[in-house]
Design a protein around this motif. Sequence first.
Motif, PDB file in Angstrom:
ATOM      1  N   TRP A  51       0.854  -1.172   0.000  1.00  0.00           N
ATOM      2  CA  TRP A  51       0.000   0.000   0.000  1.00  0.00           C
ATOM      3  C   TRP A  51       0.882   1.210   0.000  1.00  0.00           C
ATOM      4  N   PRO A  52       0.605   2.322  -0.667  1.00  0.00           N
ATOM      5  CA  PRO A  52      -0.531   2.614  -1.513  1.00  0.00           C
ATOM      6  C   PRO A  52      -0.291   2.356  -2.997  1.00  0.00           C
ATOM      7  N   LEU A  53       0.607   1.396  -3.274  1.00  0.00           N
ATOM      8  CA  LEU A  53       0.928   1.149  -4.674  1.00  0.00           C
ATOM      9  C   LEU A  53       0.235  -0.091  -5.203  1.00  0.00           C
ATOM     10  N   ASN A  54      -0.774  -0.588  -4.478  1.00  0.00           N
ATOM     11  CA  ASN A  54      -1.304  -1.897  -4.822  1.00  0.00           C
ATOM     12  C   ASN A  54      -2.742  -1.885  -5.294  1.00  0.00           C
ATOM     13  N   PHE A  55      -3.251  -0.719  -5.702  1.00  0.00           N
ATOM     14  CA  PHE A  55      -4.663  -0.699  -6.078  1.00  0.00           C
ATOM     15  C   PHE A  55      -4.935  -1.446  -7.371  1.00  0.00           C
ATOM     16  N   TRP A  56      -3.861  -1.750  -8.107  1.00  0.00           N
ATOM     17  CA  TRP A  56      -4.051  -2.516  -9.322  1.00  0.00           C
ATOM     18  C   TRP A  56      -4.228  -3.997  -9.043  1.00  0.00           C
ATOM     19  N   LEU A  57      -3.747  -4.428  -7.872  1.00  0.00           N
ATOM     20  CA  LEU A  57      -3.627  -5.868  -7.622  1.00  0.00           C
ATOM     21  C   LEU A  57      -4.955  -6.616  -7.486  1.00  0.00           C
ATOM     22  N   PRO A  58      -5.899  -6.154  -6.670  1.00  0.00           N
ATOM     23  CA  PRO A  58      -7.115  -6.953  -6.500  1.00  0.00           C
ATOM     24  C   PRO A  58      -7.872  -7.151  -7.809  1.00  0.00           C
ATOM     25  N   GLY A  59      -7.978  -6.066  -8.605  1.00  0.00           N
ATOM     26  CA  GLY A  59      -8.690  -6.208  -9.867  1.00  0.00           C
ATOM     27  C   GLY A  59      -8.018  -7.203 -10.781  1.00  0.00           C
ATOM     28  N   ALA A  60      -6.714  -7.039 -10.984  1.00  0.00           N
ATOM     29  CA  ALA A  60      -6.008  -7.900 -11.930  1.00  0.00           C
ATOM     30  C   ALA A  60      -6.004  -9.344 -11.457  1.00  0.00           C
ATOM     31  N   TYR A  61      -5.739  -9.568 -10.169  1.00  0.00           N
ATOM     32  CA  TYR A  61      -5.616 -10.943  -9.692  1.00  0.00           C
ATOM     33  C   TYR A  61      -6.960 -11.639  -9.608  1.00  0.00           C
ATOM     34  N   SER A  62      -8.018 -10.884  -9.277  1.00  0.00           N
ATOM     35  CA  SER A  62      -9.296 -11.576  -9.136  1.00  0.00           C
ATOM     36  C   SER A  62      -9.922 -11.868 -10.479  1.00  0.00           C
ATOM     37  N   LEU A  63      -9.622 -11.037 -11.488  1.00  0.00           N
ATOM     38  CA  LEU A  63     -10.240 -11.261 -12.787  1.00  0.00           C
ATOM     39  C   LEU A  63      -9.430 -12.179 -13.682  1.00  0.00           C
ATOM     40  N   ALA A  64      -8.174 -12.456 -13.309  1.00  0.00           N
ATOM     41  CA  ALA A  64      -7.385 -13.369 -14.120  1.00  0.00           C
ATOM     42  C   ALA A  64      -7.987 -14.759 -14.015  1.00  0.00           C
ATOM     43  N   SER A  65      -7.763 -15.568 -15.039  1.00  0.00           N
ATOM     44  CA  SER A  65      -8.263 -16.937 -14.946  1.00  0.00           C
ATOM     45  C   SER A  65      -7.473 -17.673 -13.873  1.00  0.00           C
ATOM     46  N   ALA A  66      -8.048 -18.749 -13.369  1.00  0.00           N
ATOM     47  CA  ALA A  66      -7.521 -19.356 -12.145  1.00  0.00           C
ATOM     48  C   ALA A  66      -6.047 -19.757 -12.215  1.00  0.00           C
ATOM     49  N   PRO A  67      -5.580 -20.481 -13.250  1.00  0.00           N
ATOM     50  CA  PRO A  67      -4.159 -20.842 -13.230  1.00  0.00           C
ATOM     51  C   PRO A  67      -3.259 -19.626 -13.339  1.00  0.00           C
ATOM     52  N   VAL A  68      -3.689 -18.605 -14.083  1.00  0.00           N
ATOM     53  CA  VAL A  68      -2.876 -17.403 -14.212  1.00  0.00           C
ATOM     54  C   VAL A  68      -2.765 -16.697 -12.870  1.00  0.00           C
ATOM     55  N   ALA A  69      -3.884 -16.610 -12.152  1.00  0.00           N
ATOM     56  CA  ALA A  69      -3.850 -15.968 -10.841  1.00  0.00           C
ATOM     57  C   ALA A  69      -2.954 -16.743  -9.887  1.00  0.00           C
ATOM     58  N   ALA A  70      -2.971 -18.081  -9.999  1.00  0.00           N
ATOM     59  CA  ALA A  70      -2.106 -18.880  -9.129  1.00  0.00           C
ATOM     60  C   ALA A  70      -0.647 -18.546  -9.381  1.00  0.00           C
ATOM     61  N   ALA A  71      -0.289 -18.374 -10.683  1.00  0.00           N
ATOM     62  CA  ALA A  71       1.097 -18.008 -10.980  1.00  0.00           C
ATOM     63  C   ALA A  71       1.392 -16.595 -10.514  1.00  0.00           C
ATOM     64  N   PHE A  72       0.392 -15.709 -10.564  1.00  0.00           N
ATOM     65  CA  PHE A  72       0.619 -14.330 -10.150  1.00  0.00           C
ATOM     66  C   PHE A  72       0.985 -14.244  -8.678  1.00  0.00           C
ATOM     67  N   GLY A  73       0.443 -15.180  -7.874  1.00  0.00           N
ATOM     68  CA  GLY A  73       0.797 -15.164  -6.455  1.00  0.00           C
ATOM     69  C   GLY A  73       2.295 -15.260  -6.256  1.00  0.00           C
ATOM     70  N   MET A  74       2.987 -15.922  -7.212  1.00  0.00           N
ATOM     71  CA  MET A  74       4.439 -16.031  -7.127  1.00  0.00           C
ATOM     72  C   MET A  74       5.095 -14.703  -7.443  1.00  0.00           C
ATOM     73  N   MET A  75       4.457 -13.897  -8.285  1.00  0.00           N
ATOM     74  CA  MET A  75       5.110 -12.696  -8.767  1.00  0.00           C
ATOM     75  C   MET A  75       5.254 -11.626  -7.703  1.00  0.00           C
ATOM     76  N   THR A  76       4.305 -11.542  -6.785  1.00  0.00           N
ATOM     77  CA  THR A  76       4.476 -10.543  -5.736  1.00  0.00           C
ATOM     78  C   THR A  76       5.699 -10.880  -4.900  1.00  0.00           C
ATOM     79  N   LYS A  77       5.976 -12.193  -4.783  1.00  0.00           N
ATOM     80  CA  LYS A  77       7.123 -12.575  -3.973  1.00  0.00           C
ATOM     81  C   LYS A  77       8.429 -12.247  -4.662  1.00  0.00           C
ATOM     82  N   VAL A  78       8.404 -12.059  -5.993  1.00  0.00           N
ATOM     83  CA  VAL A  78       9.624 -11.623  -6.665  1.00  0.00           C
ATOM     84  C   VAL A  78      10.001 -10.232  -6.171  1.00  0.00           C
ATOM     85  N   GLY A  79       8.987  -9.369  -6.013  1.00  0.00           N
ATOM     86  CA  GLY A  79       9.251  -8.035  -5.481  1.00  0.00           C
ATOM     87  C   GLY A  79       9.820  -8.107  -4.074  1.00  0.00           C
ATOM     88  N   LEU A  80       9.234  -9.004  -3.254  1.00  0.00           N
ATOM     89  CA  LEU A  80       9.722  -9.139  -1.886  1.00  0.00           C
ATOM     90  C   LEU A  80      11.153  -9.652  -1.870  1.00  0.00           C
TER      91      LEU A  80
END
Lengths: 114, 539
Positions: free
Chosen positions: B235-264
């Motif tokens: 926050w406050p740089l994450n307003f894009w995340l809920p929309g993109a992750y919830s609307l992605a198809s299920a396997p894509v969203a599962a892979a996206f969960g890995m991508m936030t950890k790349v930033g971490l």
Amino acid sequence: MEIVYALGIGVLAGSGVWLLLRPRSFQVLMGLALLSYAVNIFIFGMGRLAMHKAPIIEGAAALDSSQYADPVPQALVLTAIVIGFATTALFLVVLLVLRGMTGTDHVDGREPDA
Amino acid sequence: MNLLLRHIVILPVLVPLLAAAAMLFLAEARRPARVALAIGSVLAQLVTGGMLLFLTSDAAPFIWQEGIGVYAIGDWPAPFGIVLVVDRLAAVMVTLAAVVSLATIVYSISRWDRPGQPFHSLFQLLTMGINGAFLTGDLFSLFVFFEILLAASYGLLLKTVTAPKVKAGMHYIAVNLSGALLFLIGVAMIYGVAGTLNMADLAGRVAALTDADRALFDSGAAILGVAFLVKAGAWPLNFWLPGAYSLASAPVAAAFGMMTKVGLYAVLRVGTILGADERLGAALFYLGLATLVTGAIAMLGAKHLARLVAYSVLASMGILLATLGLQQDVLTSPVMFYMIISVLTAAAFFMLTGMTDRTRITAPETDADDHAVEASQPIYMGYGIKAPSVHREDEDEIGIPIPATMAFLGLMFVCCTLLVTGLPPMPGFVAKFAVLSTAMGTLPAIGGAPGVWMLCGAILLSGLTGVIALSRVGMRLFWGAARITPRLRLLEAAPVAALVLLCLALSIWAAPVNRYLDAAARSLHEPDTYVRVVLEEAR
């Protein structure tokens, strides 16, 4: 000369940020393009501005590194420009798709109720 | 064998690249060949990850000194060429990425990879970007790998288009492009002041900077940190995340969960090598806390499961960032364990969402939008379900037979809820407990800092809101009226079950895993070892 360079980066970056925050998708795209110009010029400037210095070593001349421009920022800029091409093209496609699907070019996908 | 050992470090980057390239030669119709190539590539990455785990651990001290493997690309020595560096943390992340990729690809074979753009080649490029980001030892190649994984993710997100998805996708692209520009500004400032972009070399040169240069360097590092936090979803740089992750198809969203950890991971790596100072730590702490609080509150307000899972990703990221922001060395190992658990949880939960969406009788409404739903026919028709199943009123009054699929979905939902909220026996509890107990354990040393109390309170409150939100959604999903029983394929159900079982195994064998992670944290907090090995080996 440096002040001209710095002002140029500042103007491009400022315009880019302003456009980025606008409500129309094409303005956002243009803002991103201007910002990427500003950033690329900034990266290049990190190699220290100089006149008459090429990053190419000429023949058997003695290797005095102060006679040559720093090639690394130039390589960084080239990479950044190329990546910028691709992402701008991608963004443009998404812009067109959104325009097609929603019938409006507003970034929120619908006109504001005003 | 020697050849393999010499080049094993680059395999996680090379194998998916070659697989993606090979797939482009196969026509759209030859799906079994692409699927085989995709699964082969991910299995190879999993084996490579396992070998990297072994080679960096204490079990093989004779191969790589100090458990850090260095690979000089093109055989150029370290400060001049780009190096790939594997230490314990990188090995863990690469293996984790391979596990999630395998589960996601198997899940996607069932029905998700058919329409639209080539799913499998984009997915291979995504894994290439992720692995490269974990393995690189150079700041600019980190930028390039970030861009590779982002570009692949744009393609994967927008594989099939609906208006809300494209809108969320456009916001996602715009924010991440701005983040990439910030990354470049930070990298340029660091280069201008220090003269190198190799992380190991930077660590040495930072100490030698003058005060004015140091101020520029700190600003550059802070801007770089902002770019990483955009990726991580702070926050406050994450307003894009809920929309993109919830609307992605299920396997894509599962892979996206890995991508936030790349930033971490980038925050962790660059922060430990360059030695972040207290102001950056305090900023990270408050940003993490804000992410956690906003994520937890947003979970209460989410109406649909996909959005709720996206907010839970935010909440777990908040916990990770805030704990890192406390800047205590002992907290790094619990953070890593919690990160592993949260990646597996997000993947399993998003894949579960793909299955539970099919229990609806009508098409799902998109919330946060007042768009009319383009449902010309009920969405379940598209999944081959011919008619709604018989309503329960026709059954006995005494008991309602629960179809096996609903029982399975319910069980998986409960397991994922336990994982997200951190309740036993799932490792979410072990991870949260590790974070809380270690944080409280640092209190005597740092003299009762309020930060620790705020963190513990926020973590516990987020667990409570998670339980409330997930119970409410779960009750509506499984005990609500008029749900149809979807037909599940083994290819969909198996990955989710496998991930949950893996989590359970992590809970049972938490001790050896944590021993490895403790060693990883120790080597992370000795940046001199890293610097020495990289600059010597690649010579």
